[in-house]
Design an enzyme around this catalytic site. Structure first.
Site, mmCIF file in Angstrom:
data_model
loop_
_atom_site.group_PDB
_atom_site.id
_atom_site.type_symbol
_atom_site.label_atom_id
_atom_site.label_comp_id
_atom_site.label_asym_id
_atom_site.label_seq_id
_atom_site.Cartn_x
_atom_site.Cartn_y
_atom_site.Cartn_z
ATOM 1 N N GLN A 152 -5.014 -1.146 9.690
ATOM 2 C CA GLN A 152 -4.937 -2.501 9.125
ATOM 3 C C GLN A 152 -5.615 -3.512 10.061
ATOM 4 O O GLN A 152 -5.298 -3.568 11.247
ATOM 5 C CB GLN A 152 -3.458 -2.871 8.900
ATOM 6 C CG GLN A 152 -3.242 -4.212 8.244
ATOM 7 C CD GLN A 152 -3.757 -4.264 6.798
ATOM 8 O OE1 GLN A 152 -3.548 -3.334 6.015
ATOM 9 N NE2 GLN A 152 -4.432 -5.340 6.451
ATOM 10 N N ASP A 161 -11.309 3.168 4.066
ATOM 11 C CA ASP A 161 -11.738 1.763 3.994
ATOM 12 C C ASP A 161 -13.267 1.663 3.932
ATOM 13 O O ASP A 161 -13.813 0.605 3.616
ATOM 14 C CB ASP A 161 -11.237 0.999 5.231
ATOM 15 C CG ASP A 161 -10.132 0.004 4.893
ATOM 16 O OD1 ASP A 161 -9.967 -0.305 3.695
ATOM 17 O OD2 ASP A 161 -9.457 -0.456 5.823
ATOM 18 N N LYS A 208 0.852 -1.204 0.000
ATOM 19 C CA LYS A 208 0.000 0.000 0.000
ATOM 20 C C LYS A 208 0.886 1.251 0.000
ATOM 21 O O LYS A 208 0.654 2.184 -0.758
ATOM 22 C CB LYS A 208 -0.904 0.019 1.240
ATOM 23 C CG LYS A 208 -2.128 -0.870 1.107
ATOM 24 C CD LYS A 208 -2.843 -1.051 2.449
ATOM 25 C CE LYS A 208 -3.919 -2.121 2.311
ATOM 26 N NZ LYS A 208 -4.473 -2.559 3.598
#
Ligand code: NAD
Length: 296
Positions: free
Chosen positions: A98, A121, A54
Site C-alpha cells: 500500500q 498493482d 480490499k
C-alpha cells in the site's frame, strides 16, 4: 444533450462476478485458491480503509487474503525480507504494498523487489516496460478499470482522439499506453500544457487524472465526447463534506455523450481490477487459461 452515465459500481460488480466464477473453477478443477497479500506500513487512516475493503472483497470472491501490518518505523531491510518471503510463497499469487510508504522507505526499491509476476498493482519497472512495448504484463488497476469501461461502452476505440490529463506513473502514463494499445490517437496533457481547453476540446475521449476539484468545465468538452473522471477530491460544499471528481459533472454531463460519476465511477473499478489481476496472476503462475475480458 444529456450524457449517459457509465455506472462503475454496477460494472465493478460484474467484474467481481467474473473473478468469482474463475476462482470457483480454479478450486473445483485444479484445487487452487488464489491468494492476495497486502502489506501496510504505518497507520495512515485512508490507507487502512483501502486495505480493509480490499481484504473484504478478496474474501467475497473466494480468494485468500493475507494482511501484513507493519509498524510505521519498520526498517527497509525488514520490509524487503517480508516481500522476499511472499515472493517465494506459492500460496501467494498477488502482492500489493500500500502506497504511500513512510518517508524513510525507498518506494521504487520496495516496488521493484516484488516478483513482477505477482505485482498485481503493475508498478514494477518490468511491467511498465512490458506494457510500453505492447507485451503481456500486469496492468495498473485504475487505468485497466477505465479501459474496461471505455471498451464496454464503445466496443472498438480504434482511431478515436483521446486526451489524458495527468502524467503520473500510477494513472496518466499507463492510461495513455493502454489507449495507444487500443489504437487511439493519444495526447497526454499535464500541468505545463498550454491551452488545455483547446486540447480537451479535440478529444473524443477525455480521461481526467489530476487531483483538482472540478477543474474541467463542460464548456471545454466536445459535444458527445466520453469522459472518464479518475479524480477523487474531498471538498466542503454547503457545509457538508462531499467527494467530487476533476470534471465539473453538472456542466459536463450536459455536453458529453457519456460520463463516469464521482463517486460510483472509476473508484469501484480499481479494487475490482486488483482482484482481476490476482486471478490472472494465479492462472499464469499455474499455466492455466486466463479469465476472459479481465486483462488488457
Ligand atoms: P498525481 O498528483 O501523481 O498526478 C497529477 C497529474 O496532474 C500530474 O501529472 C500533473 O502534471 C497533472 N496536473 C496538475 N495540475 C494540472 C493542471 N492544472 N492542468 C493539467 N494537469 C495538471 O496524481 P494521480 O496519482 O495520478 O491521481 C490523480 C487523481 O486521481 C487524484 O484525484 C487521485 O485521488 C485520483 N485517483 C483515483 C483513483 C481511483 O481509484 N479512482 C486511483 C488513483 C488516483
Amino acid at each position: 444533450m444529456t450524457a449517459d452515465i457509465i455506472d462503475g459500481k454496477a460494472f465493478a460488480a460484474t467484474v467481481r462476478g467474473k473473478v468469482a466464477e474463475r476462482v470457483a473453477r480454479l478450486k473445483e478443477e485444479n484445487g487452487i485458491v488464489p491468494g492476495l497479500a497486502v502489506v501496510l506500513v504505518g497507520e495512515d487512516p485512508a490507507s487502512q480503509v483501502y486495505v480493509r475493503s480490499k481484504g473484504k472483497m478478496t474474501v467475497e470472491v473466494g480468494m485468500n487474503s493475507y494482511e501484513h501490518k507493519l509498524d510505521v518505523d519498520t526498517a527497509e531491510a525488514d520490509l524487503l525480507a517480508l516481500i522476499d518471503k511472499l515472493n517465494n510463497d506459492p500460496s501467494v499469487h498477488g502482492i500489493l504494498v500500500q502506497l504511500p510508504l513512510p518517508g524513510h522507505l525507498n518506494e521504487d526499491l520496495v516496488i521493484n523487489s516484488i516478483d513482477p509476476a505477482k505485482d498485481v498493482d503493475g508498478f514494477h519497472i518490468s511491467n511498465v516496460g512490458l506494457l510500453g512495448t505492447g507485451q503481456k504484463s500486469m496492468v495498473p488497476c485504475t487505468p485497466l478499470g477505465s479501459l474496461m469501461m471505455l471498451r464496454d461502452y464503445h466496443g472498438s476505440l480504434s482511431g478515436m482522439n483521446a486526451v489524458v490529463i495527468g502524467r503520473s506513473n500510477i494513472v496518466g502514463k499507463p492510461m495513455a499506453q493502454l489507449l495507444l494499445g487500443d489504437s487511439c490517437t493519444v495526447t497526454i496533457a499535464h500541468s505545463r500544457t498550454k491551452d488545455l481547453a483547446e486540447v480537451v476540446g479535440r478529444a473524443d475521449i477525455v480521461v481526467a487524472a489530476v487531483g483538482r476539484p472540478e477543474m474541467v468545465p463542460g464548456e471545454w468538452i466536445k459535444e458527445g465526447a466520453t469522459v472518464i473522471d479518475v479524480g477523487i477530491n474531498r471538498i466542503e460544499r454547503d457545509g457538508k463534506k462531499v467527494l467530487v471528481g476533476d470534471v465539473d459533472f453538472a456542466s459536463a454531463s450536459k455536453v458529453a455523450g457519456a460520463i463516469t460519476p464521482v463517486p460510483g465511477g472509476v473508484g469501484p473499478m480499481t479494487i475490482a481490477c486488483l482482484l482481476a489481476n490476482t486471478v490472472t496472476a494465479c492462472c499464469r503462475a499455474n499455466g492455466l487459461a486466463e479469465p476472459e475480458g479481465l486483462t488488457a
